[in-house]
Motif scaffolding. Sequence first.
Motif, PDB file in Angstrom:
ATOM      1  N   GLY A 179       0.817  -1.208   0.000  1.00 16.96           N
ATOM      2  CA  GLY A 179       0.000   0.000   0.000  1.00 16.96           C
ATOM      3  C   GLY A 179       0.850   1.256   0.000  1.00 16.96           C
ATOM      4  N   ARG A 180       1.956   1.234   0.719  1.00 13.56           N
ATOM      5  CA  ARG A 180       2.866   2.384   0.731  1.00 13.56           C
ATOM      6  C   ARG A 180       3.458   2.612  -0.650  1.00 13.56           C
ATOM      7  NH1 ARG A 180       7.358   1.647   3.472  1.00 13.56           N
ATOM      8  NH2 ARG A 180       7.783   3.879   3.650  1.00 13.56           N
ATOM      9  N   MET A 181       3.805   1.531  -1.332  1.00 11.84           N
ATOM     10  CA  MET A 181       4.332   1.667  -2.688  1.00 11.84           C
ATOM     11  C   MET A 181       3.263   2.220  -3.623  1.00 11.84           C
ATOM     12  SD  MET A 181       6.524  -1.903  -2.919  1.00 11.84           S
ATOM     13  CE  MET A 181       6.999  -1.637  -4.616  1.00 11.84           C
ATOM     14  N   GLY A 182       2.025   1.720  -3.503  1.00 13.63           N
ATOM     15  CA  GLY A 182       0.946   2.232  -4.332  1.00 13.63           C
ATOM     16  C   GLY A 182       0.674   3.696  -4.050  1.00 13.63           C
ATOM     17  N   ALA A 183       0.701   4.078  -2.767  1.00 12.82           N
ATOM     18  CA  ALA A 183       0.481   5.480  -2.411  1.00 12.82           C
ATOM     19  C   ALA A 183       1.573   6.369  -2.973  1.00 12.82           C
ATOM     20  CB  ALA A 183       0.410   5.616  -0.888  1.00 12.82           C
ATOM     21  N   ALA A 184       2.821   5.869  -2.943  1.00 10.62           N
ATOM     22  CA  ALA A 184       3.931   6.651  -3.495  1.00 10.62           C
ATOM     23  C   ALA A 184       3.753   6.858  -4.995  1.00 10.62           C
ATOM     24  CB  ALA A 184       5.260   5.949  -3.206  1.00 10.62           C
ATOM     25  N   ASN A 185       3.288   5.819  -5.697  1.00 11.99           N
ATOM     26  CA  ASN A 185       3.070   5.951  -7.147  1.00 11.99           C
ATOM     27  C   ASN A 185       1.962   6.961  -7.445  1.00 11.99           C
ATOM     28  OD1 ASN A 185       5.030   4.034  -7.787  1.00 11.99           O
ATOM     29  ND2 ASN A 185       3.583   2.338  -7.669  1.00 11.99           N
ATOM     30  N   ILE A 186       0.882   6.907  -6.674  1.00 10.96           N
ATOM     31  CA  ILE A 186      -0.216   7.844  -6.888  1.00 10.96           C
ATOM     32  C   ILE A 186       0.221   9.266  -6.552  1.00 10.96           C
ATOM     33  CG2 ILE A 186      -2.488   8.533  -6.035  1.00 10.96           C
ATOM     34  CD1 ILE A 186      -3.153   5.578  -5.748  1.00 10.96           C
ATOM     35  N   GLU A 187       0.927   9.417  -5.452  1.00  8.99           N
ATOM     36  CA  GLU A 187       1.401  10.754  -5.075  1.00  8.99           C
ATOM     37  C   GLU A 187       2.378  11.300  -6.103  1.00  8.99           C
ATOM     38  OE1 GLU A 187       3.943  11.515  -1.477  1.00  8.99           O
ATOM     39  OE2 GLU A 187       2.075  12.420  -0.761  1.00  8.99           O
ATOM     40  N   ARG A 188       3.201  10.402  -6.672  1.00  7.72           N
ATOM     41  CA  ARG A 188       4.140  10.834  -7.712  1.00  7.72           C
ATOM     42  C   ARG A 188       3.379  11.326  -8.945  1.00  7.72           C
ATOM     43  NH1 ARG A 188       6.535   6.366  -8.097  1.00  7.72           N
ATOM     44  NH2 ARG A 188       7.930   6.774  -6.348  1.00  7.72           N
ATOM     45  N   LEU A 189       2.297  10.630  -9.287  1.00  8.01           N
ATOM     46  CA  LEU A 189       1.480  11.063 -10.421  1.00  8.01           C
ATOM     47  C   LEU A 189       0.821  12.409 -10.134  1.00  8.01           C
ATOM     48  CD1 LEU A 189       0.019  10.628 -13.125  1.00  8.01           C
ATOM     49  CD2 LEU A 189      -1.675   9.260 -11.891  1.00  8.01           C
ATOM     50  N   LEU A 190       0.277  12.553  -8.935  1.00  4.33           N
ATOM     51  CA  LEU A 190      -0.409  13.794  -8.575  1.00  4.33           C
ATOM     52  C   LEU A 190       0.549  14.971  -8.434  1.00  4.33           C
ATOM     53  CD1 LEU A 190      -2.975  12.445  -5.950  1.00  4.33           C
ATOM     54  CD2 LEU A 190      -3.447  13.182  -8.287  1.00  4.33           C
ATOM     55  N   SER A 191       1.832  14.673  -8.234  1.00  2.35           N
ATOM     56  CA  SER A 191       2.809  15.753  -8.063  1.00  2.35           C
ATOM     57  C   SER A 191       3.431  16.205  -9.381  1.00  2.35           C
ATOM     58  CB  SER A 191       3.923  15.311  -7.100  1.00  2.35           C
ATOM     59  OG  SER A 191       4.695  14.258  -7.667  1.00  2.35           O
ATOM     60  N   ARG A 192       3.096  15.537 -10.474  1.00  2.00           N
ATOM     61  CA  ARG A 192       3.628  15.957 -11.765  1.00  2.00           C
ATOM     62  C   ARG A 192       3.126  17.354 -12.101  1.00  2.00           C
ATOM     63  NH1 ARG A 192       6.047  11.698 -14.373  1.00  2.00           N
ATOM     64  NH2 ARG A 192       6.349  13.087 -16.154  1.00  2.00           N
ATOM     65  N   ARG A 193       4.010  18.158 -12.692  1.00  2.78           N
ATOM     66  CA  ARG A 193       3.659  19.547 -12.964  1.00  2.78           C
ATOM     67  C   ARG A 193       2.577  19.623 -14.034  1.00  2.78           C
ATOM     68  NH1 ARG A 193       9.321  20.091 -12.640  1.00  2.78           N
ATOM     69  NH2 ARG A 193       9.520  20.119 -14.906  1.00  2.78           N
ATOM     70  N   PRO A 194       1.462  20.281 -13.729  1.00  2.00           N
ATOM     71  CA  PRO A 194       0.398  20.434 -14.733  1.00  2.00           C
ATOM     72  C   PRO A 194       0.786  21.481 -15.770  1.00  2.00           C
ATOM     73  CG  PRO A 194      -0.184  21.620 -12.748  1.00  2.00           C
ATOM     74  CD  PRO A 194       1.097  20.888 -12.448  1.00  2.00           C
ATOM     75  N   LEU A 195       0.021  21.510 -16.836  1.00  2.76           N
ATOM     76  CA  LEU A 195       0.246  22.511 -17.872  1.00  2.76           C
ATOM     77  C   LEU A 195      -0.152  23.879 -17.329  1.00  2.76           C
ATOM     78  CD1 LEU A 195       1.100  22.468 -20.903  1.00  2.76           C
ATOM     79  CD2 LEU A 195      -1.332  22.596 -21.444  1.00  2.76           C
ATOM     80  N   PRO A 196       0.757  24.846 -17.338  1.00  2.63           N
ATOM     81  CA  PRO A 196       0.414  26.166 -16.782  1.00  2.63           C
ATOM     82  C   PRO A 196      -0.731  26.806 -17.560  1.00  2.63           C
ATOM     83  CG  PRO A 196       2.799  25.953 -17.128  1.00  2.63           C
ATOM     84  CD  PRO A 196       2.157  24.793 -17.817  1.00  2.63           C
ATOM     85  N   GLU A 197      -1.686  27.335 -16.834  1.00  2.00           N
ATOM     86  CA  GLU A 197      -2.817  28.031 -17.451  1.00  2.00           C
ATOM     87  C   GLU A 197      -2.637  29.543 -17.260  1.00  2.00           C
ATOM     88  OE1 GLU A 197      -5.242  27.015 -19.265  1.00  2.00           O
ATOM     89  OE2 GLU A 197      -5.107  24.839 -19.041  1.00  2.00           O
ATOM     90  N   PRO A 198      -3.047  30.338 -18.240  1.00  2.00           N
ATOM     91  CA  PRO A 198      -2.879  31.794 -18.118  1.00  2.00           C
ATOM     92  C   PRO A 198      -3.770  32.375 -17.037  1.00  2.00           C
ATOM     93  CG  PRO A 198      -4.199  31.265 -20.039  1.00  2.00           C
ATOM     94  CD  PRO A 198      -3.697  29.951 -19.497  1.00  2.00           C
ATOM     95  N   GLY A 199      -3.223  33.356 -16.302  1.00  2.00           N
ATOM     96  CA  GLY A 199      -4.035  34.024 -15.295  1.00  2.00           C
ATOM     97  C   GLY A 199      -5.153  34.836 -15.922  1.00  2.00           C
ATOM     98  N   VAL A 200      -4.842  35.532 -17.006  1.00  2.00           N
ATOM     99  CA  VAL A 200      -5.842  36.303 -17.743  1.00  2.00           C
ATOM    100  C   VAL A 200      -5.830  35.795 -19.180  1.00  2.00           C
ATOM    101  CG1 VAL A 200      -6.603  38.590 -18.459  1.00  2.00           C
ATOM    102  CG2 VAL A 200      -5.416  38.306 -16.272  1.00  2.00           C
ATOM    103  N   PRO A 201      -6.707  34.857 -19.527  1.00  2.00           N
ATOM    104  CA  PRO A 201      -6.694  34.262 -20.876  1.00  2.00           C
ATOM    105  C   PRO A 201      -6.946  35.305 -21.956  1.00  2.00           C
ATOM    106  CG  PRO A 201      -8.064  32.986 -19.364  1.00  2.00           C
ATOM    107  CD  PRO A 201      -7.752  34.266 -18.675  1.00  2.00           C
ATOM    108  N   GLU A 202      -6.306  35.070 -23.107  1.00  2.00           N
ATOM    109  CA  GLU A 202      -6.487  35.944 -24.255  1.00  2.00           C
ATOM    110  C   GLU A 202      -7.164  35.166 -25.384  1.00  2.00           C
ATOM    111  OE1 GLU A 202      -2.925  37.948 -25.430  1.00  2.00           O
ATOM    112  OE2 GLU A 202      -2.241  38.240 -23.363  1.00  2.00           O
ATOM    113  N   THR A 203      -7.784  35.897 -26.281  1.00  2.00           N
ATOM    114  CA  THR A 203      -8.467  35.282 -27.421  1.00  2.00           C
ATOM    115  C   THR A 203      -7.714  35.634 -28.699  1.00  2.00           C
ATOM    116  OG1 THR A 203     -10.604  35.490 -26.309  1.00  2.00           O
ATOM    117  CG2 THR A 203     -10.628  35.135 -28.692  1.00  2.00           C
ATOM    118  N   PRO A 204      -7.356  34.621 -29.505  1.00  2.00           N
ATOM    119  CA  PRO A 204      -6.617  34.907 -30.748  1.00  2.00           C
ATOM    120  C   PRO A 204      -7.437  35.757 -31.703  1.00  2.00           C
ATOM    121  CG  PRO A 204      -6.533  32.566 -30.187  1.00  2.00           C
ATOM    122  CD  PRO A 204      -7.543  33.179 -29.286  1.00  2.00           C
ATOM    123  N   ARG A 205      -6.734  36.598 -32.454  1.00  2.00           N
ATOM    124  CA  ARG A 205      -7.387  37.425 -33.474  1.00  2.00           C
ATOM    125  C   ARG A 205      -7.098  36.813 -34.841  1.00  2.00           C
ATOM    126  NH1 ARG A 205      -4.701  40.346 -29.930  1.00  2.00           N
ATOM    127  NH2 ARG A 205      -2.938  40.606 -31.365  1.00  2.00           N
ATOM    128  N   GLY A 206      -7.698  35.667 -35.096  1.00  2.00           N
ATOM    129  CA  GLY A 206      -7.462  34.951 -36.343  1.00  2.00           C
ATOM    130  C   GLY A 206      -6.884  33.577 -36.068  1.00  2.00           C
TER     131      GLY A 206
END
Length: 602
Positions: free
Chosen positions: A332-359
């Motif tokens: 269980g400790r090994m499984g928890a470590a694998n799950i925590e490792r997955l959850l700790s992967r850096r997500p794709l950064p999202e913009p604080g103020v999103p912009e809309t393309p002009r074209g």
Amino acid sequence: MRTTTDTRVDSAAEPETRLDTEEPAGLAKPGALGRLFAPIRPHLIACGVLSALSAAAGIVPYVAAAEMARAVLTTPEGAASTVWTWVGIGAAGAALWLVLLVQSSRLGHYADAAIVHDLRVRIVRHLGALPMGWFRSAGSGRVKRAMTGDLEEMHEVIAHALGQLTGAITVMVAAGGYLFFVDVPMALAVTAVLGLMGLSYRVSMRSMTTHVNRLIAAEGRISAASVEYADGIQVVKAFGTGGQVLRRYDDAVNEYAEAFAAWVREVRYSSAGTRLFGSEMAVLTVVTATGLAFIAVGSLAAADLVAFLVVSVGLPTSILPAVSAAQGVRKGRMGAANIERLLSRRPLPEPGVPETPRGHGVEFDNVSFSYDGVTLAVDRISAVCPPGTVTAIVGPSGAGKTTLAGLLPRFHDVTEGAIRIGGTDIRAIRSADLLASMSLVFQDVALLRDSVAENVRVGRPGADDEDVRRAAIAAQIHGVIEALPAGYDTPLDAGGGALSGGERQRLTIARAILSGAPIVVLDEATAALDPDSEAAVQEALAGLTAGKTVLVIAHRLHTIAGADQILVLDNGRLAERGRHSELLAKGGLYARMWAAQEGVTA
């Protein structure tokens, strides 16, 4: 215009290295289990308390039986009232044991269901924030392990191991306390036998991790050899290479057998000691021999020996679940470590103020990218892809074609430079909006276990049946669908059922047509198809790409001769740029590739 894509993967430009540092699989982080279990900690504490009380109540009938025997053997003339008192105590203990056991089990399984649900939701939400490039590498295997095997290991800890460990410890303490109360020297003799069992078990488990890892590696090679033989059975039979493939399988099996035998050789004596000292017969023998010796010298009463025979002989049976539970906690400790490792992967950064393309024009501005932070897979590439044009990306295998195309939908973020859509940096666009602006068509077709119509409707959820039908007609797949047993309602599996490779590809093109996205990225969409299927897919692609900003990764150069511009990559750099006729006139890399392919074709 005819389009196709490269059958080769940019293997040289896309090594197995990752942008973030990973720990070796199976390396348990200290406290990972406790951190993941934090939301249900009160339930676990309550479950542990109930398990302890249940175990303590469960020992009461044995103590009651022992005390009845002592009363009868010590004072037989007045034992009746004492016996009936202990009968009542034993019955109450048994009833309390059953009630507490049921409540503990219910609470444990409730906590298990709650945390598994919570973790699955967390994992799914986190996966939605991870870069797509991670899924295209080794991500799918990690996700499968986290959502199935790792959660199952944690389930064992909550629903079973916790109660077994708590109960076993309580039984040992309660029974041991009673035995020491009856007679200290005899209790020490019993403790010595169980201590030898614990020591033998400790010795047998000291190298468990090393041997298990070796077995897992050997098992992986067996699996790989099996898949190799099954997937390549036609080639194996056609060329008579079955013996060679089977030898690899045989070698993998022998390696597994040797790894297992090495473990057995190392632990055979300690394991035998564990079984010997942990058996009821061993405890019975020691208790009987020691008790008779003490009785002979007058230091132990016969009634007390009966108490030890009743209570102590069942102790090994109580310890064995604790041994199994301890192994479950380790897993269980090994499984928890694998799950925590997955959850700790850096997500794709999202913009604080999103912009809309002009074209929907695409611009690569001095773009560089590295998978490992050292070697550049894409090196300072600049290009402009105006709306309504076709840009082909060609080059030798490993030149960086797939890498460059994958940066546009943010499968990875650029290391240097910028990619813009409609003048807006793609990192300033919400990921959902960015992907919604693109139709991605790959050689590897991904279908859902659902009906044909729902597989097409993925391109635009909520589209009505007529929209789905029009997309299928445009993709040259409508007639094939109508011929299926249930038409658009025919269920498909992940492999596409009875559909051929070209038909599955046209189904994904129908999905892309339905989405109506203004940017189209074609990566290896037709390369693995036969000429007839390729022709049908090319017609479908013509309907998909009309009026769109199109990027095509091409290997068969004659299919992109009409492209508005061709980017020729070599070792991650932009070697040439121009139209087909211009590049031929230069006599450079593109001209040599063209000559080589035309020579082969001729």
